[in-house]
Design a protein around this motif. Sequence first.
Motif, PDB file in Angstrom:
ATOM      1  N   ALA A 132       0.488  -2.677  -8.797  1.00  0.00           N
ATOM      2  CA  ALA A 132       1.753  -2.298  -8.182  1.00  0.00           C
ATOM      3  C   ALA A 132       2.471  -3.483  -7.577  1.00  0.00           C
ATOM      4  N   ALA A 133       1.800  -4.614  -7.518  1.00  0.00           N
ATOM      5  CA  ALA A 133       2.391  -5.734  -6.785  1.00  0.00           C
ATOM      6  C   ALA A 133       3.692  -6.194  -7.413  1.00  0.00           C
ATOM      7  N   VAL A 134       3.695  -6.318  -8.713  1.00  0.00           N
ATOM      8  CA  VAL A 134       4.906  -6.828  -9.354  1.00  0.00           C
ATOM      9  C   VAL A 134       6.077  -5.860  -9.191  1.00  0.00           C
ATOM     10  N   PRO A 135       5.882  -4.574  -9.476  1.00  0.00           N
ATOM     11  CA  PRO A 135       6.987  -3.646  -9.201  1.00  0.00           C
ATOM     12  C   PRO A 135       7.404  -3.671  -7.739  1.00  0.00           C
ATOM     13  N   PHE A 136       6.442  -3.825  -6.877  1.00  0.00           N
ATOM     14  CA  PHE A 136       6.763  -3.839  -5.453  1.00  0.00           C
ATOM     15  C   PHE A 136       7.647  -5.030  -5.125  1.00  0.00           C
ATOM     16  N   GLU A 170      -6.070  -7.140  -2.687  1.00  0.00           N
ATOM     17  CA  GLU A 170      -6.357  -7.800  -3.946  1.00  0.00           C
ATOM     18  C   GLU A 170      -7.544  -7.164  -4.645  1.00  0.00           C
ATOM     19  N   SER A 171      -8.372  -6.533  -3.855  1.00  0.00           N
ATOM     20  CA  SER A 171      -9.571  -5.999  -4.471  1.00  0.00           C
ATOM     21  C   SER A 171      -9.287  -4.726  -5.259  1.00  0.00           C
ATOM     22  N   SER A 172      -8.186  -4.082  -4.921  1.00  0.00           N
ATOM     23  CA  SER A 172      -7.915  -2.827  -5.610  1.00  0.00           C
ATOM     24  C   SER A 172      -7.050  -3.079  -6.844  1.00  0.00           C
ATOM     25  N   PRO A 173      -7.531  -2.728  -7.984  1.00  0.00           N
ATOM     26  CA  PRO A 173      -6.740  -2.971  -9.193  1.00  0.00           C
ATOM     27  C   PRO A 173      -5.423  -2.208  -9.185  1.00  0.00           C
ATOM     28  N   GLN A 174      -5.459  -1.055  -8.574  1.00  0.00           N
ATOM     29  CA  GLN A 174      -4.230  -0.258  -8.542  1.00  0.00           C
ATOM     30  C   GLN A 174      -3.133  -0.997  -7.769  1.00  0.00           C
ATOM     31  N   LEU A 175      -3.566  -1.551  -6.626  1.00  0.00           N
ATOM     32  CA  LEU A 175      -2.585  -2.265  -5.814  1.00  0.00           C
ATOM     33  C   LEU A 175      -2.103  -3.514  -6.540  1.00  0.00           C
ATOM     34  N   LYS A 205       0.840  -1.200   0.000  1.00  0.00           N
ATOM     35  CA  LYS A 205       0.000   0.000   0.000  1.00  0.00           C
ATOM     36  C   LYS A 205       0.870   1.243   0.000  1.00  0.00           C
ATOM     37  N   ASP A 206       1.835   1.210   0.869  1.00  0.00           N
ATOM     38  CA  ASP A 206       2.721   2.348   0.994  1.00  0.00           C
ATOM     39  C   ASP A 206       3.454   2.588  -0.317  1.00  0.00           C
TER      40      ASP A 206
END
Lengths: 1015, 463
Positions: A319-323, A311-316, A239-240
Amino acid sequence: MFEDQAMSVVFDGSPLKAMQSSHSLTPQAALSAQELSQEIKSFISGIDTVQGRKLSVREHARCAVRLLRSVPACRGAVLEHLRGVYNEHVSAFLHNLETESDASAGVSSNLEDIIQEVHGVLSEFIRLNPRAWAPLVSAWAVDLLGQLSSKHAGRRVAPHSSSLNELLQLWMSCAATRSLMEAYSQCLSAMLAWCPDACVDALLDTSVQHSPHFDWVVAHIGSAFPGTIISRVLACGLKDFCSHGAKDQGLMVMGTDKGSRVPKIGSVVGILGHLAVHHSDSIRKELLRMFQESLSPSSPLSPTTSSTSWESSPQLRHAAVPFLLQLAAMSPNLFGALSAELVELLRPPVLLQLQALLQGLPREELDNMLGLAVHLISQSQSGGARVLRFLADTATPASVIISGPTPSPHEGVREGCDRLLQMLLLHLHKLVFNRSDGSEVNPHHSASPQPKRVIPFLEELQSHIGELCAETLRLERKRHLWLHQLLCLLSVYGGPSVATEAFCQLLTQARNPEELALAWQLHTTLSSCMVGLIAAAVARCVAQIHTHTLGPKQLRQLLLNLAAAIQSQDEERRGAAAGVQSSMAVQVGSAVSINLHDFGPLLLHGDPAVSHAAVRLLSCSPLPRTSSPAQLLLLSRASVSHFFLSLRRTGEVGSVGRDGGQAGEAVNYSVQLLSRLAAHSPLTLKAILQQLVEGALHKGNADLFGGQATDMSGAPVTAPSVSPDLGASLLDINCRFGTTVNFSGSVWSVFHAGVIGKGLKVRTARQLPDPSGVIQNIQILLSVIVQCCSSSGLNGSINGSRPPSDPDEPLPINAEAAKVVAVTLVENVCPDVANGELSWPPEEHARTTVERDIHIRRCFEAHPVLFPLLQVVAAGRPALCYCSAVLRGLLGTLLAHWEACREVLSTDSPWHLQASCLLVSCMGEGQLLPPVLANVHEAFPHITPFEVRLLLLAVWEYVRGNGPMPQKFVFNSERGLFCRDFSRDGDVARYVAPIHSVLHKNIDRLGHLCWRFQL
Amino acid sequence: MGDIRQSLLPRDVLSAAKELLYHLDIYICNLVQSGRQPPQVDSKTLELVEEFILHAPKDRSTPARRMSALQELQLLEIMCSCFQEQSRDTVRQLMFSALFSLQGNQADESRMALLSKLVSMAIAVGRVPILECAATWLQRTHRVYCVRLAQVLVDDYCSLVPGSVPTLQNIHSASPRFCCQFITAVTTLYDLTSEELTPPLELLQMIVSWIQDDPRLVLITFLNAPLSGSQPISSLDVTPLGGLMRWCVKAPLTYREEKKPALTNGTTESEPEVGPLFSGLHLSVLQVFMLLPSILNEKGLFGRLALLQVESLAALTSDLSRLLDQADKHTHTSSADTHSLSQLTLDRLAQALQVAMANGALLCSREDLRAICSRLPHNNLLQLVLSGPVMYYNNIHTPPLAFSPHAAHSPIASHPTHPPHPAHPPHPVLPTHTPLAPHPSSHAQYPAQPFMTGMPFPFRPSH
């Protein structure tokens, strides 16, 4: 009470007693408003308002607890006051540890009492109403823990913050901190049900605030709730990261020290790093799960209730892979955990999803990610080979011909991988070459050589060079280009050893010229920065040969490849282009020649293919300039042995099919090798000739040349079972004669023909396998010997600088070489050195050597190859002189034969006739006889045995009169030969008289030969 | 008053606040004694309060000073004694409003926090004057803030500190006015729309017991209120009657919905008591309605002041129709149970409407009422109430006797010229039922509209 304990998390087997139940369950129920007011006043002032005295710490704390139970508004103040109490206890505890005296034990135990009480109250509250109390207490406890641990970090007894375990032990032995920890754990286990993010957020914040000193808390909590903490920590970090990570990402690709700009991800990495020690599996699972779920299309009915938040937020999800990449970039531990299995996950459907996900990202971000991924791959310490294989597999274009186990990936995915791979190569290229540049630019630093920058990816791949080479050699479309490039980088990176290894592998594994060309390409690239690569590689190959690490096939391939390399040199020399390759071929040649003696034994390798390859290599490789005689001798011995072996193989397989062709080829190579070796030095020449002759006469090889295996006596060996027992023994005979005289060498000991009274010895049936084969073998042998004898090795020294006037004309047989053959022949044929002088005795004296002579004759009978050899010797004048004893013996037995012969015509004893002819012609060729005498053999078939004897006697007489002395020969520099001037000898006419008589007698048949006997 | 700022600045947080309180006391005493009407605290003073007591950041240059929790407790303690010792009610009120009346600026947050703690503490240590002041505050302040205060008190006493409910219970005897306002705020807060907005059981029990003990409690604010016109906009209702009625009507539906998760949690303690509690509460509410006519008449407000607002009633019915829809859709299994519960809901609504209208608490024509209730499913009693005090019927149609939703959907039931249901004797819930008084026709706003008996009206049971 039981419930109470069950609710509080048990640590280290010594849970705090969750307070006395009398206190917890029945609060001092009826405190009136006035009393409460008094209590508050007392609490505030610290003075007992009723009695007017100061409250002790303990009483004060009790008062606070009472207020906590009864006045909700005092909550904050009470908790604040309790901070002081806890702090005091920790101070006392540490002081106690420091002084190690038990004087202050009373104080600490007092407070411990209170702390237990407080803990009991708090845990009871949390248990009764977790929703209200857990957030409150957890925040308080975490904050207080943070304060306490950073405040007392500098104490003498406190271990350094890096030794996490000691720190944990210290703090968990302190009642105050342990109680806080338990309270926090209780809160956490309660809160995880409904707001896990909040409590982990608080934990992270505090962790950031009290960075190193607070780690033990996080580690402890993390190990108590590994699953949830890990996933929560990840979710918080994500998230951060999502909220303000994207902008900084570019900066952080190369410099991770900028991580302080994103505090949370830093502490996420720190925490996970701690947990990785014991829970690396869970961490890996979580990371992979995050990856997978970020890809899987959002399913609203997903049953994973624990982490539906991100998981519900498409934005997150985006960002998961870059994260994850970012995390991996910041922590090698996490990267290791992630990379190990990530590749396994990347199956085609996942790749498609990934592609779909990444397509949505802006180009700049994609580039960043790509750069990050490349950076990570180059830093990966393990699994590099798998990653590489995956990339190459995926990036290899689909082909009709090559269909791997997996269906061909989507085109977009393939292009992505292609790009990634190329960037990876580029990156590695930069790394590798900048690295070496750096060390060259600063030569003044060479005194203290700074360690070269390590590239883990390449480090790891160094152990997979063999596979890489094999992959490269498959020559699949683009793949081999990539891999070849990688091999170059690896070689440069790893230095000579790796380069040698790679080169060596390529040499060993290449199967055809195209594949072998890859090795040259590699060498071309590396030759600029590496010297002696080929020599090292060949030396390494030799080492492999010695250690028997190569199988026969590989060994054969290696030898063939080396041979091909050297031969390319010849072709280049012929062709116009003399490029790098030829120079390289020269290098290979010299390298091989240095190690020639190591290849020698391979000639006798059990596998025909290997020995064939070896002879091919040796036949084309240049011979070492300087080499110890022992090595040369060994080599020549092996070569000769191989020669006979290959001859035998030709005979065995016949000339049919590929094997036959190969065997024939092997013979050719062998001949070539032998002649080259012979030309190399007098020593090798001698050795080879000697061994050739010996080998040809050896009973193992005799049958190759139509010979019979003979025993020491020269008689054909009969198998014991075959020969019937004649019931006779020499011992009995000798006893019967009653004498112990040794008749050896005398007429009396003649038993060769059999035992008197028993008839002739039974001759074993000779089976000549294949007359044409025998003839061929003899021809080959002779050509070898002739080649050796006529090679320039000795000619240079003896013949002077005689230019080869006519290339078609065969070079003359070298005298020295012929002498070697002659001497060897004598040694092998004539067992007895007595009467071995060159000059001939009168014919009558031949009786004294009758046994030896019989032996000699049998030898000639058993070995048809002897006559051709004699002819060779004869050609190399004056070498035949040294065969004097043999000639004499043979002539003696022939004389005896013809004398005893009762046949009408000489043609009735064909062997003797042939032997006589050959003998005389040889002696003529060797100029032991003048031409007149030498021609007599032409008459032999037309005359009676007695007349043959007469003529042979004339020969004998002549030789007796004009001894076969080498010194009678003079070198004719014009012809390059030694010649004998018969005019200096006595009158020949004396010896011609019997010839003329015989001519007269048989003039009707010999008329056409008369001119041959003119003086 | 403004000039003391310079002397306060160097002090530490607590003593500055103490000193300001001291000065404030003196200042307000002077203000009252000067007899100026209305006594008004000037804005300078309010700013001082915000700066030194509430610690709102005055401007960006000076960082806001914060009190530790201990200092705050000391300040609260001082305030408690300060209000306790002040004998004059006016001064107390003025001081309280100087401290805590909302100014609409950013200090309001800390003001609310401090007020909540002060009231909570006053409840604990029984400071009646503060509770009285707080009652006044609750009358004058926007209902959002009132609800927040109530929330804090409920959290403090009903959930955070176990066993402290009796302390809260005491406010009934300590300050009935505060108690009444507290009930109003609580019923406004907990509107039973979600799980969070359902009152804790302890609170429910406490309120029910309060009202059962003394039904007039809910009217205390109304009784003490000077005039109906002085109500500030969107403050709390004068009485908690509307909220209580909402509780009673919605309870059968909402508590039934919560039954299932509660069962899975295993906490069965709150299960059985709820039904009787609400039943008793409903009775009390009706009783309070019955008390109204005399009081209204006494004040001369009968028919002029509506204690139940039509708007809130409309909100309630729309809520109800939604809930009943949901109940129909979601519960397939226990439809009989569902049906009886919704009928109970509708019954209660009908009773409350009837009694409220009869006692002048609800000023509304039956036409309006029918419009409001038009979306509700069929209920005999409700239909009776809606159709008015008609004891006979002259319709040829056979009235539907079945109460099932199927009947409501039948063509006969949905006939546009559906007749009023034959009247039954009054509901047994109202044993002391008096004949419905006719509406006073003198009221201008709500002229009495005699119901035309036998007139068909568009009644659609639902949908």
